[in-house]
Design a protein around this motif. Structure first.
Motif, mmCIF file in Angstrom:
data_model
loop_
_atom_site.group_PDB
_atom_site.id
_atom_site.type_symbol
_atom_site.label_atom_id
_atom_site.label_comp_id
_atom_site.label_asym_id
_atom_site.label_seq_id
_atom_site.Cartn_x
_atom_site.Cartn_y
_atom_site.Cartn_z
ATOM 1 N N UNK A 27 -35.321 -54.541 14.729
ATOM 2 C CA UNK A 27 -36.084 -54.988 15.847
ATOM 3 C C UNK A 27 -37.332 -54.565 15.796
ATOM 4 N N UNK A 28 -37.939 -54.184 17.071
ATOM 5 C CA UNK A 28 -39.049 -53.665 17.268
ATOM 6 C C UNK A 28 -39.649 -52.320 17.214
ATOM 7 N N UNK A 29 -38.470 -51.572 17.376
ATOM 8 C CA UNK A 29 -38.414 -49.924 17.183
ATOM 9 C C UNK A 29 -37.404 -49.289 16.551
ATOM 10 N N UNK A 30 -37.352 -48.503 15.571
ATOM 11 C CA UNK A 30 -36.346 -48.226 14.805
ATOM 12 C C UNK A 30 -35.511 -47.111 15.342
ATOM 13 N N UNK A 31 -36.139 -46.249 16.342
ATOM 14 C CA UNK A 31 -35.501 -45.117 17.138
ATOM 15 C C UNK A 31 -35.844 -44.962 18.397
ATOM 16 N N UNK A 47 -40.701 -52.936 25.672
ATOM 17 C CA UNK A 47 -39.280 -52.574 26.318
ATOM 18 C C UNK A 47 -38.125 -52.335 25.397
ATOM 19 N N UNK A 48 -37.146 -51.573 25.245
ATOM 20 C CA UNK A 48 -35.951 -51.773 24.604
ATOM 21 C C UNK A 48 -34.648 -51.689 25.303
ATOM 22 N N UNK A 49 -35.017 -51.948 26.707
ATOM 23 C CA UNK A 49 -33.777 -51.910 27.850
ATOM 24 C C UNK A 49 -32.552 -52.743 27.055
ATOM 25 N N UNK A 50 -32.867 -54.018 26.605
ATOM 26 C CA UNK A 50 -31.588 -54.705 26.129
ATOM 27 C C UNK A 50 -30.654 -54.101 25.196
ATOM 28 N N UNK A 51 -31.284 -52.906 24.443
ATOM 29 C CA UNK A 51 -30.403 -52.221 23.549
ATOM 30 C C UNK A 51 -29.981 -50.906 23.959
ATOM 31 N N UNK A 52 -30.599 -50.487 25.007
ATOM 32 C CA UNK A 52 -30.645 -48.909 25.609
ATOM 33 C C UNK A 52 -29.095 -48.792 26.125
ATOM 34 N N UNK A 53 -28.483 -49.728 26.872
ATOM 35 C CA UNK A 53 -27.233 -50.097 27.560
ATOM 36 C C UNK A 53 -26.272 -50.529 26.987
ATOM 37 N N UNK A 54 -26.072 -51.268 25.845
ATOM 38 C CA UNK A 54 -25.181 -51.382 25.088
ATOM 39 C C UNK A 54 -24.563 -50.546 24.225
ATOM 40 N N UNK A 55 -23.412 -51.115 23.488
ATOM 41 C CA UNK A 55 -22.794 -50.216 22.221
ATOM 42 C C UNK A 55 -22.408 -51.002 21.310
ATOM 43 N N UNK A 56 -22.287 -50.958 19.847
ATOM 44 C CA UNK A 56 -21.692 -51.515 18.775
ATOM 45 C C UNK A 56 -20.337 -52.098 19.180
ATOM 46 N N UNK A 57 -19.882 -53.407 19.025
ATOM 47 C CA UNK A 57 -18.933 -54.044 19.413
ATOM 48 C C UNK A 57 -17.968 -53.384 18.150
ATOM 49 N N UNK A 58 -18.536 -53.499 16.858
ATOM 50 C CA UNK A 58 -17.545 -53.297 15.752
ATOM 51 C C UNK A 58 -18.670 -52.689 14.826
ATOM 52 N N UNK A 59 -17.859 -51.634 13.773
ATOM 53 C CA UNK A 59 -18.396 -51.092 12.730
ATOM 54 C C UNK A 59 -18.375 -51.903 11.637
ATOM 55 N N UNK A 60 -19.268 -51.841 10.528
ATOM 56 C CA UNK A 60 -18.962 -52.759 9.352
ATOM 57 C C UNK A 60 -18.894 -51.690 8.091
ATOM 58 N N UNK A 61 -18.045 -52.481 7.267
ATOM 59 C CA UNK A 61 -18.188 -51.732 5.763
ATOM 60 C C UNK A 61 -19.362 -52.462 4.941
ATOM 61 N N UNK A 62 -20.126 -53.260 5.335
ATOM 62 C CA UNK A 62 -21.020 -53.922 4.376
ATOM 63 C C UNK A 62 -22.318 -53.243 4.809
ATOM 64 N N UNK A 89 -42.120 -62.369 26.839
ATOM 65 C CA UNK A 89 -40.963 -63.084 27.521
ATOM 66 C C UNK A 89 -39.793 -63.218 26.358
ATOM 67 N N UNK A 90 -39.711 -64.273 25.754
ATOM 68 C CA UNK A 90 -38.672 -64.499 25.032
ATOM 69 C C UNK A 90 -38.386 -63.390 23.882
ATOM 70 N N UNK A 91 -39.439 -63.201 23.030
ATOM 71 C CA UNK A 91 -39.055 -62.317 22.061
ATOM 72 C C UNK A 91 -39.220 -60.828 22.072
ATOM 73 N N UNK A 92 -39.440 -60.470 23.419
ATOM 74 C CA UNK A 92 -39.393 -59.011 23.947
ATOM 75 C C UNK A 92 -37.991 -58.698 24.017
ATOM 76 N N UNK A 93 -36.971 -59.468 24.540
ATOM 77 C CA UNK A 93 -35.852 -59.183 24.921
ATOM 78 C C UNK A 93 -34.847 -59.352 23.451
ATOM 79 N N UNK A 94 -35.056 -60.127 22.656
ATOM 80 C CA UNK A 94 -34.374 -60.307 21.600
ATOM 81 C C UNK A 94 -35.027 -61.081 20.315
#
Ligand code: CA
Length: 664
Positions: A103-107, A290-305, A495-500
């Motif tokens: 996304x727009x910020x890596x860490x 803003x990174x709030x869309x990602x700050x409060x969520x967790x990965x739903x699954x991990x991947x082996x890929x 607007x649109x691209x700042x949240x996703x």
């Protein structure tokens, strides 16, 4: 974790339950910038939010950006929107630290303050409202415990709303009617924004607005409202029609998804609703960054890929359906190879026009050229009239898994799934099922004709893009969208691209938008504007609207720029702009800075901006030339304090590229 039982403020009054205890709690973000006040008023829970600033006398002043707004929900087992009593409030500090690779910020590394308010209704049914308060961002959700023997809930409605001060103007995209448009595929977040509109104007279709919504609170600042963390356990929500400054949160319309699936979401208890988010500040930088869309969520699954993001070519966007044949796809694979791009996207009808057997040859050809493929699918199904193939595979778990195994065997790396049916929980379950099954086969997923992604970059490891915007295809369909291209482009970073992430399919270098570059609609933006959108728009896999002729018919430095431009960023900084008028933003990839500037106004914009670069740094400056139409590349030095002069003609732009530059 520190837990405080907070003293209650007691007021005596009368209500249906007898004595009303009006209680409230205020929290301020760790850096002191943002405040949130939660209160119980006559049995109803409310929240108020704004920012803190120094007044003229030097004393701290609170500027209210979100006026007292309602909270609560009505469950099928009981009403948790009124007749509530305040049980407990607790606060805690929270460190928010995670990597965000696409996304727009890596860490992300920041601090937040949490507030959890527990309330109960007269039947002693309980609910928590959980708030996360960061500097300039607030997120909240409802947590429901198991209610005695009751282990599941159907949420009939929410009381949640957003009330803005008088005089607030809006930047909103209306929700369309359901089952209209191309093959009855709407709604799909492809409606036009109105800038600086008054709050009391009815929306275009009378169904309110889709997330995210941007609000300008007079001269006090800006509020961006959205939601995140929506998965198979809830529906996507929207803003209803404004009533007296209040935008109520609403569930999908019954007609969506061809009338199939419920409007009311349901989940197992204990469980939670998605997060609703506010970004609020006196200026636009916290909105764009803003990174709030990602700050409060967790990965739903991990991947082996290991998924690889990058750039792609896409014949359909300018050459349309007629290009879905073996020979034209070879040309676009060759273009991707010449550009050093990772991918080619093969759009609808490949199953019919190329056929599965020859697709095997094409996939092998692409891989021999170092190019991997994405293949198109319809999501349908029983919720639209789409006939472009392949149909009826992604909606059916048995057929879907077989198809994905075939794709994996063939060496395909990703799918684009198009034409979803709306925002009901049933459709959210389909998005998640596609992502989950695709990951089993090492496939990345792009969605088109779809809903807004809500935290999905962090939730699903193989998720790489959503359209959910009036995307570049409209430039081909109708001159109106070419005439409005710059205006729309100057909205998305706010607007649109700042949240996703936003799979826009942009950077058109053809002057005319048809196969021969000699007919169809006419692009009115400059080449440099188009290059700048490659930076301003963000999606982890960008399928650009380049065509094979661009290798020879545009200046070589434009092609070189498009070969080098990254699609994921370590850092994003807002520099200047106003939604729908102009925007300047800077993005860093490793040690390289890319500054993109776009102007949608009729007049030329002349700016002296401050870049995140040291004085004397030598940069590549891409601009529209003295006449405002001639693509020009020159080397230039950054001035004192990072100062840099920009001249942006109407429909024009600029890019400043600093390779391996030290940041300031
Ligand atoms: Ca579309």
């Amino acid at each position: 974790m520190r837990k405080t039982l907070l003293a209650a403020v007691l007021l005596v009054g009368t209500a249906w339950s007898g004595v009303v205890r009006a209680e409230e709690e205020t929290v301020v973000s760790p850096g002191g910038k943002t405040f949130l006040k939660v209160a119980l008023d006559e049995g109803r829970l409310t929240y108020t939010a704004g920012y803190c600033t120094d007044g003229e006398d030097g004393a701290a002043r609170e500027v209210v950006m979100l006026e007292k707004s309602p909270l609560g929900l009505v469950a099928n087992f009981g009403d948790l929107s009124r007749g509530l009593s305040w049980k407990e409030a607790s606060t805690a500090d929270r460190d928010i630290r995670y990597d965000l690779e696409r996304s727009k910020a890596s860490r992300v590394d920041k601090k937040a303050r949490t507030l959890t308010v527990r309330v109960a209704n007269a039947q002693k049914q309980e609910m928590e409202v959980e708030f996360v308060v960061e500097d300039c961002n607030i997120a909240f959700r409802y947590n429901l415990p198991k209610q005695g023997e009751t282990g599941s809930v159907r949420v009939m409605s929410e009381a949640t709303g957003f009330r803005f001060p008088v005089g607030t103007t809006t930047f909103l995209s209306p929700q369309s009617d359901a089952m209209i448009g191309w093959k009855r595929t709407k709604p799909s977040y492809e409606e036009e924004y109105k800038p600086d509109a008054p709050m009391d104007a009815p929306s275009q279709y009378g169904h309110g607005y889709t997330f995210p919504g941007l609000f300008r609170v007079g001269t006090d600042g800006w509020v961006l409202v959205s939601e995140t963390g929506v998965d198979s356990r809830y529906c996507g929500s929207r803003l209803g029609e404004c009533r007296d400054g209040l935008y109520p949160l609403e569930f999908p319309m019954p007609e969506e998804n061809n009338g199939n699936g419920t409007v009311e979401p349901a989940f197992a208890l204990p469980g939670s609703t998605p997060w609703r988010t506010l970004t609020l500040a006196p200026d636009l930088a916290p909105i764009v960054e803003t990174t709030i869309p990602w700050d409060v969520v967790e990965p739903r699954f991990t991947t082996s890929h290991k998924y690889k993001f990058g750039r792609g070519t896409w014949s359909w966007i300018l050459w349309q359906d007629g290009s879905i044949n073996y020979d034209d796809q070879v040309r676009f694979i060759d273009l991707a190879s010449a550009m050093g791009y990772e991918y080619t996207l093969i759009d609808n009808w490949w199953d019919n026009n190329i056929g599965r057997e020859r697709m095997g040859d094409l996939i092998r050809y692409a891989r021999s050229k170092g190019v991997e493929l994405f293949l198109w699918y319809s999501s349908s199904g029983y919720w639209n009239d789409i006939e472009q193939g392949p149909v009826n595979l992604m909606c059916d778990p048995i057929a879907r898994k077989q198809e994905m195994r075939w794709l994996q065997q063939q060496g395909v790396k990703g799918i684009k799934v198009d034409f979803f049916g709306g925002d009901k929980q049933e459709t959210m379950r389909l998005y998640e099922a596609i992502l989950s099954d695709a990951d089993d086969c090492g496939l990345m997923v792009i969605f088109h004709g779809c809903t807004l992604p809500r935290g999905w970059e962090r939730m699903y490891p193989n998720y790489v893009g959503s359209e959910a915007v009036l995307a570049s295809e409209n430039l081909v369909f109708n001159q109106h969208f070419c005439d409005n291209e710059a205006f729309n482009a100057c909205l998305h970073p706010f607007i649109r691209n700042t949240v996703g992430c936003m799979e826009f399919g942009g950077t058109v270098l053809n002057k005319r938008l048809n196969k021969g570059n000699d007919g169809g609609t006419t692009r009115v933006t400059t080449d440099i504007f188009e290059l700048a959108t490659a930076v301003a728009f963000q999606n982890p896999v960008q399928n650009f609207a380049l065509t094979p002729n661009n290798l020879t018919d545009v200046p070589a430095f434009e092609v070189d720029f498009m070969k080098a431009v990254p699609t994921t960023w370590d850092e994003t900084r807002f520099i200047d702009g106003y939604p729908g008028r102009y925007v300047v933003l800077a993005r860093r990839h490793g040690q390289d800075w890319y500054v993109a500037a776009l102007n949608a106004q009729e007049e030329t914009v002349r700016l002296t901006v401050e870049l995140p670069l040291p004085a004397g740094a030598v940069v590549d400056y891409y601009h529209d030339g003295k006449d405002g139409r001639t693509p020009t590349l020159e080397e230039k030095k950054v001035g004192k304090g990072g100062k840099f002069k920009l001249t942006l003609p109407s429909g024009g732009g600029a890019v400043i590229r600093a390779v391996e530059a030290m940041s300031e």
